[in-house]
Enzyme design. Structure first.
Site, PDB file in Angstrom:
ATOM      1  N   SER A  94       5.909  -6.514  -5.819  1.00  0.00           N
ATOM      2  CA  SER A  94       7.025  -5.857  -6.170  1.00  0.00           C
ATOM      3  C   SER A  94       8.135  -6.918  -5.941  1.00  0.00           C
ATOM      4  O   SER A  94       8.191  -7.729  -4.993  1.00  0.00           O
ATOM      5  CB  SER A  94       7.080  -4.829  -4.912  1.00  0.00           C
ATOM      6  OG  SER A  94       8.550  -3.954  -4.860  1.00  0.00           O
ATOM      7  N   TYR A 101       5.996  -2.135   3.212  1.00  0.00           N
ATOM      8  CA  TYR A 101       5.581  -2.090   2.083  1.00  0.00           C
ATOM      9  C   TYR A 101       5.905  -3.370   1.642  1.00  0.00           C
ATOM     10  O   TYR A 101       5.398  -4.104   0.907  1.00  0.00           O
ATOM     11  CB  TYR A 101       6.238  -0.920   0.954  1.00  0.00           C
ATOM     12  CG  TYR A 101       6.206  -1.122  -0.419  1.00  0.00           C
ATOM     13  CD1 TYR A 101       4.959  -0.737  -1.034  1.00  0.00           C
ATOM     14  CD2 TYR A 101       7.160  -1.421  -1.059  1.00  0.00           C
ATOM     15  CE1 TYR A 101       4.955  -0.828  -2.287  1.00  0.00           C
ATOM     16  CE2 TYR A 101       7.470  -1.591  -2.467  1.00  0.00           C
ATOM     17  CZ  TYR A 101       6.057  -1.223  -3.145  1.00  0.00           C
ATOM     18  OH  TYR A 101       5.847  -1.149  -4.541  1.00  0.00           O
ATOM     19  N   ALA A 139       6.386  -6.078   3.466  1.00  0.00           N
ATOM     20  CA  ALA A 139       5.674  -7.158   4.197  1.00  0.00           C
ATOM     21  C   ALA A 139       4.258  -7.361   3.266  1.00  0.00           C
ATOM     22  O   ALA A 139       3.631  -8.354   2.965  1.00  0.00           O
ATOM     23  CB  ALA A 139       5.497  -6.597   5.536  1.00  0.00           C
ATOM     24  N   ALA A 140       3.705  -5.996   3.084  1.00  0.00           N
ATOM     25  CA  ALA A 140       2.476  -6.039   2.256  1.00  0.00           C
ATOM     26  C   ALA A 140       2.556  -6.832   0.904  1.00  0.00           C
ATOM     27  O   ALA A 140       1.795  -7.524   0.376  1.00  0.00           O
ATOM     28  CB  ALA A 140       1.682  -4.650   2.167  1.00  0.00           C
ATOM     29  N   LYS A 141       3.773  -6.408   0.305  1.00  0.00           N
ATOM     30  CA  LYS A 141       3.749  -6.905  -1.114  1.00  0.00           C
ATOM     31  C   LYS A 141       4.084  -8.361  -1.016  1.00  0.00           C
ATOM     32  O   LYS A 141       3.802  -9.306  -1.916  1.00  0.00           O
ATOM     33  CB  LYS A 141       5.049  -6.254  -2.068  1.00  0.00           C
ATOM     34  CG  LYS A 141       4.816  -4.902  -2.194  1.00  0.00           C
ATOM     35  CD  LYS A 141       3.161  -4.768  -3.092  1.00  0.00           C
ATOM     36  CE  LYS A 141       3.355  -3.576  -3.575  1.00  0.00           C
ATOM     37  NZ  LYS A 141       2.126  -3.245  -4.511  1.00  0.00           N
TER      38      LYS A 141
HETATM   39  P1  NDP Z   1       1.479   5.482  -8.541  1.00  0.00           P
HETATM   40  O1  NDP Z   1       1.525   6.352  -7.280  1.00  0.00           O
HETATM   41  O2  NDP Z   1       1.554   6.336  -9.548  1.00  0.00           O
HETATM   42  O3  NDP Z   1      -0.011   4.442  -8.524  1.00  0.00           O
HETATM   43  C1  NDP Z   1      -0.504   3.994  -7.470  1.00  0.00           C
HETATM   44  C2  NDP Z   1      -1.880   4.443  -7.744  1.00  0.00           C
HETATM   45  O4  NDP Z   1      -2.887   3.640  -6.545  1.00  0.00           O
HETATM   46  C3  NDP Z   1      -2.348   5.732  -7.735  1.00  0.00           C
HETATM   47  O5  NDP Z   1      -3.187   6.184  -8.827  1.00  0.00           O
HETATM   48  C4  NDP Z   1      -2.970   5.903  -6.414  1.00  0.00           C
HETATM   49  O6  NDP Z   1      -3.711   7.224  -6.409  1.00  0.00           O
HETATM   50  C5  NDP Z   1      -3.834   4.769  -6.219  1.00  0.00           C
HETATM   51  N1  NDP Z   1      -4.159   4.452  -4.871  1.00  0.00           N
HETATM   52  C6  NDP Z   1      -3.593   4.844  -3.814  1.00  0.00           C
HETATM   53  N2  NDP Z   1      -4.277   4.423  -2.554  1.00  0.00           N
HETATM   54  C7  NDP Z   1      -5.390   4.039  -3.160  1.00  0.00           C
HETATM   55  C8  NDP Z   1      -6.731   3.612  -2.637  1.00  0.00           C
HETATM   56  N3  NDP Z   1      -6.845   3.371  -1.530  1.00  0.00           N
HETATM   57  N4  NDP Z   1      -7.511   3.275  -3.363  1.00  0.00           N
HETATM   58  C9  NDP Z   1      -7.607   3.395  -4.762  1.00  0.00           C
HETATM   59  N5  NDP Z   1      -6.511   3.844  -5.354  1.00  0.00           N
HETATM   60  C10 NDP Z   1      -5.405   3.916  -4.504  1.00  0.00           C
HETATM   61  O7  NDP Z   1       2.633   4.615  -8.442  1.00  0.00           O
HETATM   62  P2  NDP Z   1       3.323   3.470  -9.200  1.00  0.00           P
HETATM   63  O8  NDP Z   1       2.637   3.533 -10.573  1.00  0.00           O
HETATM   64  O9  NDP Z   1       4.619   3.299  -8.959  1.00  0.00           O
HETATM   65  O10 NDP Z   1       2.576   2.061  -8.460  1.00  0.00           O
HETATM   66  C11 NDP Z   1       1.620   1.043  -9.263  1.00  0.00           C
HETATM   67  C12 NDP Z   1       1.868  -0.276  -8.508  1.00  0.00           C
HETATM   68  O11 NDP Z   1       3.055  -0.891  -9.029  1.00  0.00           O
HETATM   69  C13 NDP Z   1       1.936  -0.289  -6.930  1.00  0.00           C
HETATM   70  O12 NDP Z   1       1.236  -1.372  -6.532  1.00  0.00           O
HETATM   71  C14 NDP Z   1       3.435  -0.301  -6.500  1.00  0.00           C
HETATM   72  O13 NDP Z   1       3.589  -0.981  -5.245  1.00  0.00           O
HETATM   73  C15 NDP Z   1       3.845  -1.238  -7.764  1.00  0.00           C
HETATM   74  N6  NDP Z   1       5.239  -1.027  -7.918  1.00  0.00           N
HETATM   75  C16 NDP Z   1       5.667   0.129  -8.439  1.00  0.00           C
HETATM   76  C17 NDP Z   1       7.202   0.167  -8.673  1.00  0.00           C
HETATM   77  C18 NDP Z   1       7.912   1.352  -9.403  1.00  0.00           C
HETATM   78  O14 NDP Z   1       8.964   1.384  -9.638  1.00  0.00           O
HETATM   79  N7  NDP Z   1       7.186   2.400  -9.841  1.00  0.00           N
HETATM   80  C19 NDP Z   1       8.030  -1.100  -8.273  1.00  0.00           C
HETATM   81  C20 NDP Z   1       7.326  -2.190  -7.910  1.00  0.00           C
HETATM   82  C21 NDP Z   1       6.107  -2.120  -7.585  1.00  0.00           C
HETATM   83  P3  NDP Z   1      -3.279   8.316  -5.965  1.00  0.00           P
HETATM   84  O15 NDP Z   1      -2.290   9.123  -6.852  1.00  0.00           O
HETATM   85  O16 NDP Z   1      -4.417   9.520  -5.878  1.00  0.00           O
HETATM   86  O17 NDP Z   1      -2.660   8.127  -4.513  1.00  0.00           O
END
Ligand code: NDP
Length: 249
Positions: free
Chosen positions: A144, A157, A159-161
């Site tokens: 991110s 968040y 820190a992890a990213k």
């Molecule tokens: P979402 O919450 O829609 O997507 C995250 C997905 O990860 C969900 O399907 C969630 O499932 C799943 N998930 C969470 N925990 C686990 C786990 N322990 N094991 C397996 N799956 C898991 O959010 P986004 O689409 O926005 O995010 C997708 C990625 O993009 C992330 O890494 C986020 O940090 C990154 N990102 C997003 C931005 C944005 O503007 N949207 C900006 C920058 C980065 P469930 O729904 O069941 O929790």
């Protein structure tokens, strides 16, 4: 960007950006395994798999928690069992728990690190022996812009990213001679997933900070992943790509 005969696993693929990535990979010809967390997501994953099959590729759903090593091993081996190989691994699963540093509970800090950073470590650890044996692999880790410049109220968040970037560059160096590339995409604000939980007032204040004046779409991240997964990107590794409308330049 032809991904015909390639096989991919996308973690957290059933929703938001993950679904956009799955669709783009399928559109380019890859078979796709959609990882979802639990029964809550099974319906979404099932619908997505049907949509993906319409591209004429194979698609499956694989359940599993990316923080659980035995789940991760099972996800990878199931994908290899059904598709015969795993060529492309996309670490997209992520969570955030808000709270400024002085107030954030240590358990919440660990939870955020566990999904966003330990998750990609576990999936790469499980997939690399197979990719090394095949002398081919494309790994794309979703970080991110928060990992580049920090984010007030989201220290765990960010820190992890940021950690994902160090993890990816280290792994990229380790496997560069094995036909495996490891790259990072840093999305800016995307109209999906996590931003759906942010107050409109905050989003309105953020929009002018994006030079392009709009938020991105999940498919914008999918296109970046498809490029990095393709043969055209064979000489690209350890790179960090911002896909953010210019926000963090
Ligand atoms: P979402 O919450 O829609 O997507 C995250 C997905 O990860 C969900 O399907 C969630 O499932 C799943 N998930 C969470 N925990 C686990 C786990 N322990 N094991 C397996 N799956 C898991 O959010 P986004 O689409 O926005 O995010 C997708 C990625 O993009 C992330 O890494 C986020 O940090 C990154 N990102 C997003 C931005 C944005 O503007 N949207 C900006 C920058 C980065 P469930 O729904 O069941 O929790």
């Amino acid at each position: 960007m032809n991904l015909k005969r390639r096989t991919a696993l996308v973690t957290g693929g059933a929703s938001g950006i993950g679904a956009g990535i799955c669709k783009k990979l399928a559109e380019k010809g890859a078979s796709v395994a959609v990882n979802y967390l639990d029964h809550r997501d099974a319906d979404r994953a099932e619908k997505l798999v049907e949509e993906l099959k319409a591209f004429g590729i194979e698609a499956i759903m694989v359940s599993g928690d990316v923080t659980n090593e035995s789940d991760v091993k099972q996800m990878i081996s199931r994908t290899i069992e059904v598709f015969g190989s795993l060529n492309i691994l996309v670490n997209n699963a992520g969570i955030t728990i808000d709270g400024v540093t002085q107030n954030l509970a240590v358990e919440d800090f660990h939870k955020v690190l566990s999904v966003n950073l330990v998750g990609p470590f576990l999936t790469m650890k499980a997939a690399l022996p197979h990719m090394s044996k095949n002398h081919y692999g494309r790994i794309v880790n979703i970080s991110s812009v928060a990992g580049l410049f920090g984010l007030r109220g989201a220290p765990a968040y960010a820190a992890a990213k940021a950690g994902v970037i160090g993890l990816s560059k280290s792994t990229a160096r380790e496997v560069a001679r094995k036909g495996i590339t490891v790259n990072v995409i840093c999305p800016g604000y995307i109209n999906a997933g996590m931003t759906k939980n942010i107050q409109q007032e905050y989003l309105d204040a953020m929009t002018p900070l994006v030079p392009m004046g709009v938020f991105g779409e999940p498919e914008d991240i999918g296109s970046g992943v498809a490029f990095l997964a393709s043969d055209e990107a064979k000489f690209v590794t350890g790179e960090v790509f911002r896909i953010d409308g210019g926000m963090a330049m």
